[in-house]
Motif scaffolding. Structure first.
Motif, PDB file in Angstrom:
ATOM      1  N   LEU A  53       3.307  -4.252   5.931  1.00  0.00           N
ATOM      2  CA  LEU A  53       1.988  -3.822   6.216  1.00  0.00           C
ATOM      3  C   LEU A  53       1.344  -4.036   4.540  1.00  0.00           C
ATOM      4  O   LEU A  53       1.828  -3.956   3.603  1.00  0.00           O
ATOM      5  CB  LEU A  53       1.265  -2.585   6.767  1.00  0.00           C
ATOM      6  N   ASP A  54      -0.189  -4.457   4.597  1.00  0.00           N
ATOM      7  CA  ASP A  54      -0.807  -4.776   3.369  1.00  0.00           C
ATOM      8  C   ASP A  54      -0.623  -3.514   2.385  1.00  0.00           C
ATOM      9  O   ASP A  54      -0.775  -3.663   1.194  1.00  0.00           O
ATOM     10  CB  ASP A  54      -2.263  -5.123   3.546  1.00  0.00           C
ATOM     11  N   PHE A  55      -0.949  -2.137   3.016  1.00  0.00           N
ATOM     12  CA  PHE A  55      -0.925  -1.111   1.963  1.00  0.00           C
ATOM     13  C   PHE A  55       0.394  -0.808   1.333  1.00  0.00           C
ATOM     14  O   PHE A  55       0.198  -0.533   0.106  1.00  0.00           O
ATOM     15  CB  PHE A  55      -1.536   0.305   2.796  1.00  0.00           C
ATOM     16  N   GLU A  79       2.004  -3.497   0.358  1.00  0.00           N
ATOM     17  CA  GLU A  79       2.047  -4.923  -0.878  1.00  0.00           C
ATOM     18  C   GLU A  79       0.992  -4.289  -1.795  1.00  0.00           C
ATOM     19  O   GLU A  79       1.317  -4.421  -3.170  1.00  0.00           O
ATOM     20  CB  GLU A  79       1.279  -5.837   0.126  1.00  0.00           C
ATOM     21  N   ALA A  80      -0.036  -3.555  -1.412  1.00  0.00           N
ATOM     22  CA  ALA A  80      -0.943  -3.163  -2.197  1.00  0.00           C
ATOM     23  C   ALA A  80      -0.143  -2.015  -3.343  1.00  0.00           C
ATOM     24  O   ALA A  80      -0.459  -2.173  -4.444  1.00  0.00           O
ATOM     25  CB  ALA A  80      -2.012  -2.337  -1.794  1.00  0.00           C
ATOM     26  N   ALA A  81       0.515  -1.294  -3.016  1.00  0.00           N
ATOM     27  CA  ALA A  81       1.126  -0.274  -3.670  1.00  0.00           C
ATOM     28  C   ALA A  81       2.123  -1.120  -4.714  1.00  0.00           C
ATOM     29  O   ALA A  81       2.340  -0.589  -5.705  1.00  0.00           O
ATOM     30  CB  ALA A  81       2.120   0.861  -2.958  1.00  0.00           C
ATOM     31  N   ARG A  82       2.862  -1.904  -4.178  1.00  0.00           N
ATOM     32  CA  ARG A  82       3.908  -2.919  -4.712  1.00  0.00           C
ATOM     33  C   ARG A  82       2.921  -3.613  -6.106  1.00  0.00           C
ATOM     34  O   ARG A  82       3.215  -3.410  -7.192  1.00  0.00           O
ATOM     35  CB  ARG A  82       4.399  -3.801  -4.123  1.00  0.00           C
ATOM     36  N   ALA A  83       1.641  -3.910  -5.566  1.00  0.00           N
ATOM     37  CA  ALA A  83       0.770  -4.658  -6.727  1.00  0.00           C
ATOM     38  C   ALA A  83       0.499  -3.595  -7.757  1.00  0.00           C
ATOM     39  O   ALA A  83      -0.109  -4.060  -8.589  1.00  0.00           O
ATOM     40  CB  ALA A  83      -0.410  -5.287  -5.957  1.00  0.00           C
ATOM     41  N   SER A  84       0.185  -2.315  -7.433  1.00  0.00           N
ATOM     42  CA  SER A  84      -0.219  -1.598  -8.370  1.00  0.00           C
ATOM     43  C   SER A  84       1.014  -1.005  -9.171  1.00  0.00           C
ATOM     44  O   SER A  84       0.658  -0.095 -10.301  1.00  0.00           O
ATOM     45  CB  SER A  84      -0.606  -0.180  -7.981  1.00  0.00           C
ATOM     46  N   MET A 102       0.156 -12.601  -7.701  1.00  0.00           N
ATOM     47  CA  MET A 102       0.502 -11.240  -7.786  1.00  0.00           C
ATOM     48  C   MET A 102       1.669 -10.837  -8.030  1.00  0.00           C
ATOM     49  O   MET A 102       2.146  -9.766  -8.168  1.00  0.00           O
ATOM     50  CB  MET A 102      -0.032 -10.477  -6.761  1.00  0.00           C
ATOM     51  N   LEU A 122       4.096 -10.575  -5.863  1.00  0.00           N
ATOM     52  CA  LEU A 122       4.392 -10.034  -4.527  1.00  0.00           C
ATOM     53  C   LEU A 122       5.751 -10.715  -3.902  1.00  0.00           C
ATOM     54  O   LEU A 122       6.432 -10.272  -3.235  1.00  0.00           O
ATOM     55  CB  LEU A 122       3.549  -9.666  -3.698  1.00  0.00           C
ATOM     56  N   ARG A 159       0.058  -6.517 -13.610  1.00  0.00           N
ATOM     57  CA  ARG A 159      -0.578  -6.039 -12.238  1.00  0.00           C
ATOM     58  C   ARG A 159      -1.706  -4.743 -12.863  1.00  0.00           C
ATOM     59  O   ARG A 159      -2.519  -4.391 -12.029  1.00  0.00           O
ATOM     60  CB  ARG A 159       0.623  -5.312 -11.615  1.00  0.00           C
ATOM     61  N   GLN A 189      -5.640  -7.220  -9.990  1.00  0.00           N
ATOM     62  CA  GLN A 189      -5.292  -6.671  -8.722  1.00  0.00           C
ATOM     63  C   GLN A 189      -5.945  -7.376  -7.421  1.00  0.00           C
ATOM     64  O   GLN A 189      -6.501  -8.212  -7.813  1.00  0.00           O
ATOM     65  CB  GLN A 189      -6.150  -5.197  -8.519  1.00  0.00           C
ATOM     66  N   PHE A 234      -7.060  -6.830   0.006  1.00  0.00           N
ATOM     67  CA  PHE A 234      -6.384  -7.516   1.228  1.00  0.00           C
ATOM     68  C   PHE A 234      -7.311  -7.648   2.243  1.00  0.00           C
ATOM     69  O   PHE A 234      -8.702  -6.816   2.231  1.00  0.00           O
ATOM     70  CB  PHE A 234      -5.375  -6.742   1.740  1.00  0.00           C
ATOM     71  N   SER A 255      -3.942  -2.562   8.629  1.00  0.00           N
ATOM     72  CA  SER A 255      -2.858  -2.241   7.557  1.00  0.00           C
ATOM     73  C   SER A 255      -3.125  -2.155   6.239  1.00  0.00           C
ATOM     74  O   SER A 255      -2.325  -2.055   5.459  1.00  0.00           O
ATOM     75  CB  SER A 255      -1.987  -3.773   7.945  1.00  0.00           C
ATOM     76  N   SER A 256      -4.416  -2.338   6.028  1.00  0.00           N
ATOM     77  CA  SER A 256      -4.709  -2.489   4.408  1.00  0.00           C
ATOM     78  C   SER A 256      -4.589  -0.949   3.792  1.00  0.00           C
ATOM     79  O   SER A 256      -4.637  -0.829   2.678  1.00  0.00           O
ATOM     80  CB  SER A 256      -5.945  -3.024   4.083  1.00  0.00           C
ATOM     81  N   TYR A 265      -3.312   6.798  -6.020  1.00  0.00           N
ATOM     82  CA  TYR A 265      -2.029   6.285  -6.196  1.00  0.00           C
ATOM     83  C   TYR A 265      -1.678   5.572  -7.118  1.00  0.00           C
ATOM     84  O   TYR A 265      -0.623   5.860  -8.132  1.00  0.00           O
ATOM     85  CB  TYR A 265      -1.611   5.850  -4.979  1.00  0.00           C
ATOM     86  N   LEU A 269      -7.126   0.795 -11.564  1.00  0.00           N
ATOM     87  CA  LEU A 269      -6.278   0.197 -12.645  1.00  0.00           C
ATOM     88  C   LEU A 269      -7.221  -0.217 -13.786  1.00  0.00           C
ATOM     89  O   LEU A 269      -6.435  -0.699 -14.663  1.00  0.00           O
ATOM     90  CB  LEU A 269      -4.989  -0.320 -12.518  1.00  0.00           C
TER      91      LEU A 269
END
Ligand SMILES: Nc1ncnc2c1ncn2[C@@H]1O[C@H](COP(=O)(O)OP(=O)(O)OP(=O)(O)O)[C@@H](O)[C@H]1O
Ligand SMILES: Nc1ncnc2c1ncn2[C@@H]1O[C@H](COP(=O)(O)OP(=O)(O)OP(=O)(O)O)[C@@H](O)[C@H]1O
Ligand code: SF4
Ligand SMILES: [Mg+2]
Ligand SMILES: [Mg+2]
Lengths: 298, 357, 347
Positions: free
Chosen positions: A190-192, A194-199, B85, B87, B114, B118, B121, B126-127, B140, B194
């Motif tokens: 899920l995207d969130f 991915e977003a955590a990884r991106a941070s 990114m 990813l 990163r 940023q 999405f 799911s975001s 976070y 960030l």
């Protein structure tokens, strides 16, 4: 015109503030209206309380036999629920037996949830060869019917309550691991996440903050549905002479030893079965209710 | 209220102490990025083919500009964003962020990249983490980078206010208690937490209703000025891309087919695909209905893209040369406008080569 | 491109000109659950002539899909409360039993959905699925039905239709799948086609192909169509009439050119102003502030009031009256028809 604006502002304010409620409190709120689940939750609580306070509640020593009072019917003198084939008080034995049966239901499931959950989350999150290694091993165990596996393991380990629990734990690990793995795999994409990884977050931090909270729900629901299975399997093991050993009172064991007296005192012989039935049914229905309550659309 | 800087002023006027490479150094340079996804099948999971999702894509994003990326579904826009990114690992190619190569011995680390870049999405279920209050979701990232819990929450509250959500009212809410537009604001706040210099927005407004989309687009324009941001804006909505972008990149089946200033591309597209894409826009005037579709067929499968020019199977001008040789990105009349079509390069062998359109 | 006339030849129904094909009066739909009652549709009234296309436009959650499902009687009966009247042709939908409904679903009223993948059965070939529908309603042989399936695929311009008959849904691209869906929906020559955002999931280049195709088929077959979308451009492309929905109500209705070029309701005006197009570069978009109301609470007065820049005190007092204009356009706003509404921005 000011009163219009005030009216509108008031309107907007009301519009924009629905009650703020977390996930778990919204689950609790749904449960509040589910009377069936609440009733059986109360039944379970009652059974737990009875088992905890069995030493205080039991009128007799559950292991003290008496040749004179063998196989007495329900309501015979002080024996409210009659006596068994060795003249022991059925009520006392049922109260004490609840302890072993509940332990047999709860301990293996708790242990298996812990171990299977960790394995499943690891497999799901790391993927690749770790996943293959863990999941293929689980598949091997999964291939056997659970009853057969439980019998085989506790047969190898030998009888006894502890060994019975170990056997049941081993039986439950693969299925719990699978549930945890599939839930993790789903969340991981899920995207969130991915977003955590991106941070720039580390794997451990992501698992801790983003994966666990979302995986716990489905794992918990599945585990709660296993409790009744565990009670039944535990009783089954005792019935076969594995698991709990006499003279420890245990519903499964009682059912097994009273088998021969079924034509003498059918009502008394059925009692342990009824106890098993009510307990596992309650756990089953509560687990069902939980699943429904936790199925909140995000 | 000028939402977007004119292309000539793509170099930012403000002085940003984070700037390393100087005003003329592009914020991001992607050089020959490539990503093929293997397709496996059978019990042995043997590789039976590959999806050429991003195939040797090169471009630069200038400081302070908005580069729009358009293209049909499956042409590799999201894969490109994820490659930028980091990813997903790239097969080959290089990235240079503000003059520093990413990942090399002398360059900046992934972690630094990163911090500076940023991603937002597409809004969907799911975001955002459904089990975290949105304020914690925003906090976070800073916490990962070592900020303590109290400061991170304070920052998150400030950012919520910045994106137009009152922190006192919305901070403690869970995602399912927010509407789509509000969730997208939270997503943007999270990306800003960030203090990045560049945002990649992958279909950031595509799932929103028109009235909410307008709110979020206004917000993006406002934030861009306030935080001195550079945007890479991915969308399949051609009107939105025209509205927000300074330059536009058109992708087809994993490749760049045209890139240039927004007005050049929208007023005089040079690639037949760009033209067809633009002609597919719907007019708001019922009197101007489209009677014949500008292009027929669906985009081909990226597993086995056509040889030569990948567009030739749907192109009205395709000739033999288009099948036998791959057209390269080449400059056309105006500066900064590049197109990959044999018709645009004189002497390519195409009968219409070099003719002005 | 003339259509193969023989394929879709049908007796022209002797519909009296004045009698609309679809007549919906005061339709309300409430979803009742233990925790709340969701008034998804609140008094929707419209009619539609045979051979016309009505576009229902509105934001997410405005009740477009629920209205369509109510017309097909596809809503879960135990959790929904439906009131009002619905008539399609000679059928009084409100009073019909489920088995009667099943007979007209697919034959007189068909529906196509946003995501064809969920509406097509993944385990049957496209040909089988079309043939199945034909056989169920026309009681013909399988050979005849398969022949019809081929004709239908040709009708919706699927390239190499013989091959596609034997294809499974997952083997087709999005555009081809949507065409296959349309073929299934048209297989029994419906009088009314309900299309719930059939092109929203498609790419721009494919969307325009499907829209042009649908419009051509609709005109050549003379069927009526209700087309749900949230894209004003799609409505401009395909509609004869437009109904704008907001919070479960139709707030504006009229000919497409009237509604889109001369909107009378502030919501329609706001939608037009906030729809982005290239000419607005560099300007702030005039967005409608706020978000739609929560339909689980009672709404007093006009539901658009909190977001409306023209709102006055009277808007909150009572439901606004429906104002009818000379050109057949009407709007539910106390200001409608009084002029003074700024002209719509031209695309
Ligand atoms: N993890 C993956 N494994 C295999 N193939 C993939 C993977 N991710 C993407 N693809 C394929 O790569 C191609 C490009 O996908 P991508 O998501 O980048 O497209 P897109 O341009 O973002 O499309 P959309 O507009 O639908 O979001 C597609 O054909 C897709 O099926
Ligand atoms: N089966 C259902 N049970 C309960 N509520 C429902 C159900 N179907 C729809 N709703 C509610 O009815 C309202 C209107 O929904 P509807 O699907 O008609 O919206 P829509 O206009 O089609 O939106 P979209 O553009 O998102 O498709 C929404 O608030 C939705 O939550
Ligand atoms: S290179 Fe050939 S096929 Fe490709 S776009 Fe140009 S003319 Fe068409
Ligand atoms: Mg994408
Ligand atoms: Mg809908």
């Amino acid at each position: 015109m000011t009163d219009v604006n005030a009216l509108l502002a008031d309107f907007a304010e009301k519009e924009a503030s629905p009650p703020v409620r977390g996930y778990w409190s919204s689950v609790a709120n749904r449960l509040r209206y589910d009377y069936v689940t609440l009733f059986f939750l109360a039944v379970i609580l009652l059974i737990v309380l009875i088992s905890v306070f069995a030493p205080l509640l039991a009128p007799f020593d559950p292991t003290k036999s008496s040749m004179a009072y063998r196989m007495k019917p329900v309501g015979f003198r002080n024996f409210v629920l009659g006596t068994d084939e060795l003249g022991r008080d059925m009520l006392s034995r049922l109260l004490w037996g609840g302890r072993t049966s509940l332990l047999m239901g709860l301990v293996p499931v708790a242990l298996a949830t812990f171990i299977g959950g960790i394995l499943g989350v690891l497999a799901g999150f790391l993927g690749g060869w770790v996943n293959t290694a863990i999941m293929r091993t689980m598949d091997i165990f999964y291939a056997f019917p659970s009853v057969l596996l439980a019998v085989a393991i506790s047969g190898t380990l030998g009888g006894g309550t502890k060994n019975g629990m170990v056997a049941l734990t081993l039986v439950f690990i693969p299925s719990l691991c699978r549930v945890a793995e599939s839930a993790t795999t789903q969340v991981r994409g899920l995207d969130f996440v991915e977003a955590a990884r991106a941070s720039g977050a580390s794997t451990l931090s992501i698992v801790q903050h983003h994966i666990l909270g979302n995986v716990l729900g489905p794992v918990f629901i599945f585990a709660s549905s296993l409790i009744s299975v565990s009670i039944l399997l535990g009783s089954g093991l005792s019935f076969l002479g594995l698991g709990v050993e006499p003279p420890t009172p245990d519903w499964g064991l009682m059912l097994s030893t009273l088998r021969s007296a079924i034509y003498v005192q059918p009502l008394v012989c059925a009692l342990p079965g009824v106890a098993i039935f009510i307990t596992s049914l309650s756990f089953n229905l509560v687990s069902d209710g939980l699943r429904q309550a936790m199925d909140v659309k995000a | 209220m000028n939402a977007t800087a004119p292309a000539s002023a793509a170099i930012t006027e403000q002085i940003d102490e984070r700037d390393r490479g100087g005003k003329r150094q592009p914020m991001l340079i992607a050089d020959k990025l490539k990503k093929y996804f293997p397709i496996r099948s059978g019990v042995l999971q043997r590789q039976v083919g590959e999806v050429k999702a991003v195939d040797e894509v090169s471009f630069a994003v200038l400081k302070g500009e908005t580069l729009g990326i358009v293209g049909e579904s499956g042409c590799g826009k999201s894969t490109l964003a994820r490659l930028l990114m980091h990813l997903i690992p790239k097969d080959s190619g290089d990235l240079i962020f503000d003059g520093d190569p990413v990942g090399g011995v002398r360059g900046i680390t992934l972690r630094e990249l990163r911090r500076n870049m940023q991603m937002v999405f597409q809004d969907s279920y799911s975001s955002l983490n459904p089990r975290l209050p949105v304020q914690d979701s925003i906090a976070y990232g800073p916490r990962v980078h070592g900020m303590d819990y109290k400061d991170a929450r304070k920052l998150a509250a400030d950012l919520l206010d910045k994106v137009g959500l009152r922190a006192a009212m919305f901070g403690a809410r869970y995602p399912h208690e927010l509407s789509g537009g509000q969730k997208q604001r939270v997503n943007i706040a999270r990306a800003l937490a960030l203090n990045p210099r560049m945002l990649i927005l992958d279909e950031a407004v595509s799932a929103l209703d028109k009235s909410v989309e307008a709110q979020v687009l206004n917000l993006l324009a406002h934030l861009k000025r306030e935080f001195n941001l550079t945007y890479l804006f991915i969308s399949h909505d051609l009107n939105v891309v025209q509205y927000i972008s300074d330059r536009v990149l058109v992708m087809y089946l994993g490749q760049v087919v045209e890139i240039g200033p927004v007005d050049d591309i929208y007023n005089a597209p040079r690639h037949p695909y760009s033209r067809a894409l633009l002609e597919s826009r719907l007019s708001m005037d019922p009197a101007q209905r489209v009677i014949e579709p500008p292009i027929s067929g669906d985009p081909p499968n990226p597993i086995n893209p056509p040889s030569g020019c990948r567009f030739r199977t749907r192109c009205a001008f395709a000739e033999d040369i288009c099948a036998s040789s791959t057209p390269l990105l080449g400059a056309v009349s105006t500066q900064n406008h590049f197109v990959a079509c044999h018709m645009a390069s004189a002497g390519s062998g195409h009968s219409k080569a070099g003719l002005a359109h | 491109m003339p259509l193969d006339a023989a394929v879709m030849e049908r007796p022209v129904k002797a519909t009296v000109k004045a009698q609309p094909l679809v007549d919906v009066r005061d339709l309300s739909v409430k979803f009742v659950s233990r925790e709340s009652t969701n008034s998804a549709v609140n008094g929707v009234t419209f009619d539609l002539m045979a051979g016309e296309v009505l576009c229902i436009i509105g934001e997410s959650g405005s009740g477009k899909s629920v209205t369509m499902r109510a017309l097909m009687k596809l809503l879960p009966p135990n959790r929904t409360k439906i009131s009002g009247h619905m008539r399609v042709g000679a059928h009084d939908i409100t009073k019909m039993s489920e088995s009667d409904m099943r007979a007209i679903r697919g034959s007189q009223i068909s529906m196509i959905f946003q995501e064809p993948m969920t509406a097509l059965d993944p385990v049957y070939t496209i040909g089988d699925q079309i043939a199945e529908t034909v056989m169920r309603h026309e009681h013909c042989s399988r050979a005849e039905a398969t022949a019809r399936a081929l004709e239908l695929l040709q009708l919706v311009r699927v390239p190499s239709p013989e091959r596609r008959l034997k294809a499974y849904p997952h083997e087709l691209s999005g555009g081809l799948r949507q065409r296959a869906m349309i073929a299934v929906a048209l297989s029994c020559k419906p009088d009314l086609l309900l299309a719930d955002e059939p092109t929203t999931a498609l790419d721009a280049t494919v969307q325009i192909q499907v829209l042009v195709l649908l419009r051509k088929l609709q005109q050549e077959l003379g069927m009526a169509m209700i087309f749900v979308t949230h894209d004003l451009g799609v409505a401009a492309q395909i509609a004869d009439k437009v109904a704008v929905m907001y919070a479960g109500r139709i707030v504006e209705y009229g000919r497409v050119s009237d509604v889109l070029m001369h909107p009378q309701h502030p919501y329609t005006l706001g939608m037009l102003a906030s729809t982005v197009h290239g000419n607005m570069r560099g300007q702030e978009i005039e967005a409608i502030p706020g978000s739609p109301p929560d339909l689980r609470r009672p709404i007093q007065g006009c539901s658009f009031t909190p977001r409306c820049k023209f709102a006055v005190k009277d808007c909150l007092q009572a439901s606004p009256p429906v104002v009818q204009l000379d050109n057949g356009q009407y709007a539910a706003c106390i200001r409608a028809g009084k002029g003074a509404m700024p002209a719509a921005p031209q695309a």
